[in-house]
Design an enzyme around this catalytic site. Structure first.
Site, short mmCIF file in Angstrom:
data_model
loop_
_atom_site.label_atom_id
_atom_site.label_comp_id
_atom_site.label_asym_id
_atom_site.label_seq_id
_atom_site.Cartn_x
_atom_site.Cartn_y
_atom_site.Cartn_z
N THR A 238 5.31 2.68 -13.89
CA THR A 238 4.47 2.98 -12.43
C THR A 238 3.31 2.51 -12.97
OG1 THR A 238 4.68 5.16 -12.90
CG2 THR A 238 6.13 4.15 -11.31
N ALA A 239 2.79 1.99 -14.05
CA ALA A 239 1.54 1.94 -14.69
C ALA A 239 0.97 0.57 -14.47
CB ALA A 239 1.46 2.09 -16.33
N ARG A 240 1.10 -0.13 -15.34
CA ARG A 240 0.77 -1.61 -15.11
C ARG A 240 1.96 -2.61 -15.88
NH1 ARG A 240 -1.98 -0.36 -11.34
NH2 ARG A 240 -4.42 -0.87 -11.18
N GLU A 269 1.88 -10.15 -10.90
CA GLU A 269 2.27 -9.55 -9.27
C GLU A 269 1.86 -10.56 -8.55
OE1 GLU A 269 1.32 -5.89 -8.78
OE2 GLU A 269 2.34 -4.90 -10.47
N HIS A 287 4.92 -2.62 -5.88
CA HIS A 287 3.38 -1.80 -6.50
C HIS A 287 2.86 -0.86 -5.38
CE1 HIS A 287 -0.44 -2.12 -8.92
NE2 HIS A 287 -0.47 -1.01 -8.43
N ILE A 288 3.73 0.11 -5.12
CA ILE A 288 3.74 1.02 -4.03
C ILE A 288 3.18 2.49 -4.44
CG2 ILE A 288 4.51 -0.29 -2.05
CD1 ILE A 288 7.03 1.51 -2.64
N GLY A 289 2.69 2.63 -5.55
CA GLY A 289 2.61 4.01 -6.07
C GLY A 289 1.76 4.89 -5.43
N SER A 290 0.43 4.00 -4.90
CA SER A 290 -0.47 5.07 -4.19
C SER A 290 -0.48 4.88 -2.73
CB SER A 290 -1.93 4.55 -4.65
OG SER A 290 -2.01 3.07 -4.46
C1 DGY Z 1 -4.22 1.85 -8.99
O1 DGY Z 1 -5.07 2.33 -8.05
O2 DGY Z 1 -4.57 1.65 -10.19
C2 DGY Z 1 -2.90 1.28 -8.13
O3 DGY Z 1 -2.26 0.66 -9.01
C3 DGY Z 1 -3.39 0.51 -6.99
O4 DGY Z 1 -4.41 -0.61 -7.54
#
Ligand code: DGY
Length: 321
Positions: A238-240, A269, A287-290
């Site tokens: 869930t990082a990059r 992505e 990419h919906i972590g936040s």
């Molecule tokens: C972040 O804040 O880094 C999230 O991945 C959204 O960009």
């Protein structure tokens, strides 16, 4: 003419954030949420005092060199800053900020969702129900990996990693971590610190990647490191995407070396490596972590706190360059 600083806002932001922006800034908004090209970004920044972008805008050295001299700050709506060439910004005297802290809970929720989804084959199961492919039940049907009581290794024990550890303890998981530095015992809460990542890997039935994408961590999860994980391990990212070598991860998922992967972030992505889509043992999110209302508001307010400080002549709290 307005005396308020002009801020180029590259994406549609939550209403409450745009309302606060309108109070203190001459905001150039993007109501249609159209993605800027690099040329479009440079052109739109003409005369702007600052830019409030997301990770979807790439501030390469070339883009930064072409930004107008009026741009004093890039106040990111993100904690990750791998989309910005920080050295190039520094060299040009542009202040760069991010939005730490406020998205740790939301991102940790998605890490646990990826962990559970991958372990319990949630993507596969959901597809069966949705497509009418669910025909029967048997003791051998959809058997996955139990999470409770397993060992979890966390790479990057910053704010998000610490919340992941806390939530994982609710599943009685034994926590191991690798980080640049050891945490205070109170923050460690019994987790085992491994100064050398390669020493931690053989213990990790689950491995959660929570480190930033930097030149040091790029491609960190490569074929050699995957080989050190126990057979049947499960990887969560869930990082990059950049911290993973896609070819190595895909090969390990195909061979069965890894039981599964739960991924919310990817290289390139949204045009991700196509093999991820076809593998049954991947649990995939976009990419919906936040992506919660509370967190997206908080990210916007944090970016604005940074801008407010900069234009008041104060040091912003979240300066990264
Ligand atoms: C972040 O804040 O880094 C999230 O991945 C959204 O960009």
């Amino acid at each position: 003419m307005s005396s308020k600083p002009t801020v180029l806002v590259t994406r549609k932001l939550p209403d409450a954030v745009e309302a606060r922006l309108a109070g203190g800034y001459d905001a150039r908004l993007n109501p249609d949420d159209t993605l800027y090209t690099s040329d479009g970004l440079v052109a739109a920044a003409d005369g702007a005092d600052a830019i409030l972008p997301c990770h979807t805008e790439k501030f390469t050295a070339d883009v930064i060199a072409r930004l107008p001299a009026s741009v004093k700050a890039i106040a990111n709506f993100s904690v990750g800053v791998d989309h910005v060439d920080l050295q190039a910004a520094k060299d040009k005297g542009i202040i760069v900020t991010n939005t730490p802290d406020v998205l740790s809970d939301a991102t940790a929720e998605i890490a646990l969702l990826c962990l559970l989804g991958a372990a319990r084959r949630a993507g596969e199961g959901e597809a069966l129900v949705r497509t009418g492919g669910w025909k029967d039940w048997s003791p051998a049907f959809m058997v996955g990996t139990q999470v409770t009581g397993k060992r979890l290794g966390i790479v990057g024990m910053g704010r998000v990693g610490q919340v992941v550890a806390k939530r994982a303890r609710c599943f009685d998981m034994e926590i191991h971590y690798h980080n640049r530095s050891r945490l205070d015992p109170a923050l460690e809460a019994g987790a085992a610190f491994h100064p050398d990542l390669d020493d931690m890997l053989p213990r990790c039935q689950f491995l959660s990647l929570n480190c930033p994408n930097t030149p040091e961590t790029r491609g960190l999860l490569n074929a050699d490191r995957i080989a050190k994980l126990p057979d049947g391990a499960i990887v969560i990212n869930t990082a990059r995407g950049g911290v993973v070598d896609d070819d190595a991860l895909i090969a390990a998922l195909k061979s069965g070396k890894l039981a599964a992967a739960g991924l919310d972030v990817f290289n390139n992505e949204p045009d991700i490596h196509p093999a991820y889509r076809t593998l049954k043992n991947t649990f995939l999110l976009p990419h919906i972590g936040s992506a919660t209302r509370e967190t997206r508001d908080a990210m916007g307010f944090r970016a604005l706190d940074n801008l407010d400080a900069i234009f008041a002549g104060r040091e912003p709290n979240d300066r990264v360059a």
